[in-house]
Design a protein around this motif. Sequence first.
Motif, short mmCIF file in Angstrom:
data_model
loop_
_atom_site.label_atom_id
_atom_site.label_comp_id
_atom_site.label_asym_id
_atom_site.label_seq_id
_atom_site.Cartn_x
_atom_site.Cartn_y
_atom_site.Cartn_z
N ASN A 79 20.86 77.44 51.61
CA ASN A 79 20.57 76.58 50.46
C ASN A 79 19.43 76.97 49.74
O ASN A 79 19.15 77.07 48.50
N ILE A 80 18.12 77.33 50.56
CA ILE A 80 17.10 77.76 49.94
C ILE A 80 17.30 79.06 49.21
O ILE A 80 16.90 79.15 47.94
N ARG A 81 18.06 80.13 49.58
CA ARG A 81 18.36 81.20 49.06
C ARG A 81 18.94 81.13 47.80
O ARG A 81 18.66 81.75 46.74
N LEU A 82 19.83 80.13 47.85
CA LEU A 82 20.66 79.73 46.55
C LEU A 82 19.66 78.98 45.44
O LEU A 82 20.09 78.94 44.30
N GLY A 83 18.80 78.27 46.09
CA GLY A 83 17.99 77.69 45.13
C GLY A 83 16.96 78.35 44.45
O GLY A 83 16.55 77.91 43.51
N ARG A 84 16.50 79.59 45.00
CA ARG A 84 15.48 80.44 44.48
C ARG A 84 15.69 80.61 42.90
O ARG A 84 14.88 80.35 42.33
N PRO A 85 16.55 81.33 42.35
CA PRO A 85 16.78 81.53 41.23
C PRO A 85 16.60 80.41 40.38
O PRO A 85 15.95 80.53 38.98
N SER A 90 17.05 66.93 42.98
CA SER A 90 18.56 67.31 43.10
C SER A 90 18.47 68.10 44.26
O SER A 90 19.70 68.15 44.92
N PHE A 91 17.69 69.27 44.54
CA PHE A 91 17.82 69.82 45.72
C PHE A 91 17.97 69.12 47.01
O PHE A 91 19.14 69.41 47.88
N LEU A 92 17.25 67.98 47.20
CA LEU A 92 17.32 67.16 48.16
C LEU A 92 18.93 66.54 48.58
O LEU A 92 19.47 66.56 49.56
N SER A 93 19.28 66.15 47.24
CA SER A 93 20.66 65.45 47.52
C SER A 93 21.83 66.41 47.77
O SER A 93 22.73 66.42 48.43
N LEU A 94 21.70 67.68 46.99
CA LEU A 94 22.63 68.85 47.00
C LEU A 94 22.62 69.17 48.51
O LEU A 94 23.79 69.74 48.92
N SER A 95 21.48 69.25 48.98
CA SER A 95 21.65 69.81 50.40
C SER A 95 21.77 68.81 51.39
O SER A 95 21.62 69.45 52.77
N SER A 96 21.78 67.72 51.12
CA SER A 96 21.93 66.51 52.23
C SER A 96 20.53 66.49 53.09
O SER A 96 20.96 66.36 54.16
N ALA A 148 14.43 72.04 60.78
CA ALA A 148 13.39 72.29 59.88
C ALA A 148 13.10 73.87 59.50
O ALA A 148 13.31 74.42 60.38
N VAL A 149 13.44 74.13 58.20
CA VAL A 149 13.08 75.36 57.68
C VAL A 149 11.85 75.41 56.75
O VAL A 149 12.21 74.74 55.83
N ALA A 165 20.79 78.38 59.66
CA ALA A 165 21.36 79.09 58.45
C ALA A 165 21.78 78.42 57.17
O ALA A 165 21.81 79.11 56.15
N ALA A 166 22.26 77.32 57.66
CA ALA A 166 22.91 76.46 56.21
C ALA A 166 21.64 76.12 55.50
O ALA A 166 21.73 76.27 54.24
N LEU A 167 20.68 75.79 56.03
CA LEU A 167 19.40 75.35 55.33
C LEU A 167 18.78 76.79 54.61
O LEU A 167 18.29 76.51 53.20
#
Length: 320
Positions: A311-317, A211-217, A284-285, A306-308
Motif C-alpha cells: 500500500n505504501i509503495r502504491l501510495g508513493r506516486p 483517504s490513504f487510511l480508509s483505502l488501506s483499512s 506496523a510498518v 507485505a500488504a502494508l
Amino acid sequence: MGKSGSGKTSMRAIIFKSQLAADTRRLGATIDVESSQIKFLGGLRLDLWDCGGQDSFMDSHLTAQSSTVFRSVHSLIYIFDAESPELLTSDTVYFLKCLRALRDQNPSSSSSAAPAANGSPAAPTSAPGEDGGPMVFVLLHKMDLVPVDLQASKLAEFENEVTKKAREGGYKGGMQFYGTSIWNETLYKAWSIVISHLMPSLASLRTHLNSFLSLSSASEIVLFERTTFLVISSVTNEDESHDTEWDERRFERISTMVKAFKLGCSKIRSPFSSLTVSTPHYTAVLDALTPETYILVVAKGAIQPAALELNIRLGRPHFA
Ligand code: GTP
C-alpha cells in the motif's frame, strides 16, 4: 531566544543535528546569533536563528540588531529554564522586551493593540498567528528537574503569570506554552507543533492521509519529517480509537525511539531504511514515503506486513 544556559542550542543539536542529549553537556555558549538553514520537505527552507542568551547579546538583539532579529519573523520560540531562580523576574522581563520588539518590528499584527488595564486577569490565549502576526511559542524547559507531581501545576502557574504580564504589556497576539525536556519526548511534541505551524498545506495533506487510511483499512497513519523525525501530521480511524487505549504520547515516543535507533544504525554503518513490527494485536510498518518523509501505517490484527508495504509503495506516486 532565551536566557543563556536555558537549552536553546541543545534543542537545536538534538532535533536538527541528531545529537544525543548527553552530548549537549559539552556545548559552549552561543556567540551573538547562529543561524542555520534547514531544507525541509523539499521546497521549504527553515531559517533557524539561535540567539545567544548572555545579557550582552540579549541587549544587542533588542537594540542595535533589533530590526535584523525581529523583522519578518514567522515564529518566536522563547525558552525559559524551569529551574531558574529568576524565572518570573528578570527572565520574564527579557521575554516581555522581546515581545515588544516583535510588535515594533511587525506593526501590522494586532499584537500592537492597546494595553490591557493593569492587574486585569490574563486574557484567553488565542491561536498563534491567527492575527497574521508572528507566532509565539513559550517553552518551559528542563522540566525533568521539576518533581513529576509538580510539573503540570508549575506550567499552568507560569503560563497564567506570563500571559497576564504580556497582556498588561500590550501584547495581544497568540502564545502557546509547553513544558519540555531534552531527556524525554516532550521536546518532540513541542517541536512537532512548531513545525506543523510552518507547513503551508497541512489541511490538504490531512485529506490525502485520510483517504490513504480508509483505502488501506489502517487504524492510524503518522507522517514524519525524514531527518528530524518530527511529526508532520497524523490521522486515526475514529471508530477504532474508542475501543483502544491509545497512549497520548505515542507519536513523540516513536520519534525519540526511531531517532535513537537511526543513530545506532549509523554507528555500525548500516543505514536505516524501514521498520516492521508484527504482533498478534497489530502490525506496523514505517517506511519512506517521499524523499523528505517517512510514513507509519498501523493496522489492527496480525496481517501480513507485505500488504502494508505494498500500500505504501502504491501510495508513493500520489504523494510525490
Ligand atoms: P547560550 O548559548 O549561552 O545562549 O545557552 P543555550 O540556551 O544555548 O544553552 P545550552 O543549549 O548550551 O545548554 C546549557 C546546558 O543545559 C547544557 O549543559 C545542557 O546539557 C543543559 N540542558 C539543556 N536542556 C536540558 C534539559 O532539558 N534538562 C536538563 N537537565 N539540562 C538541559
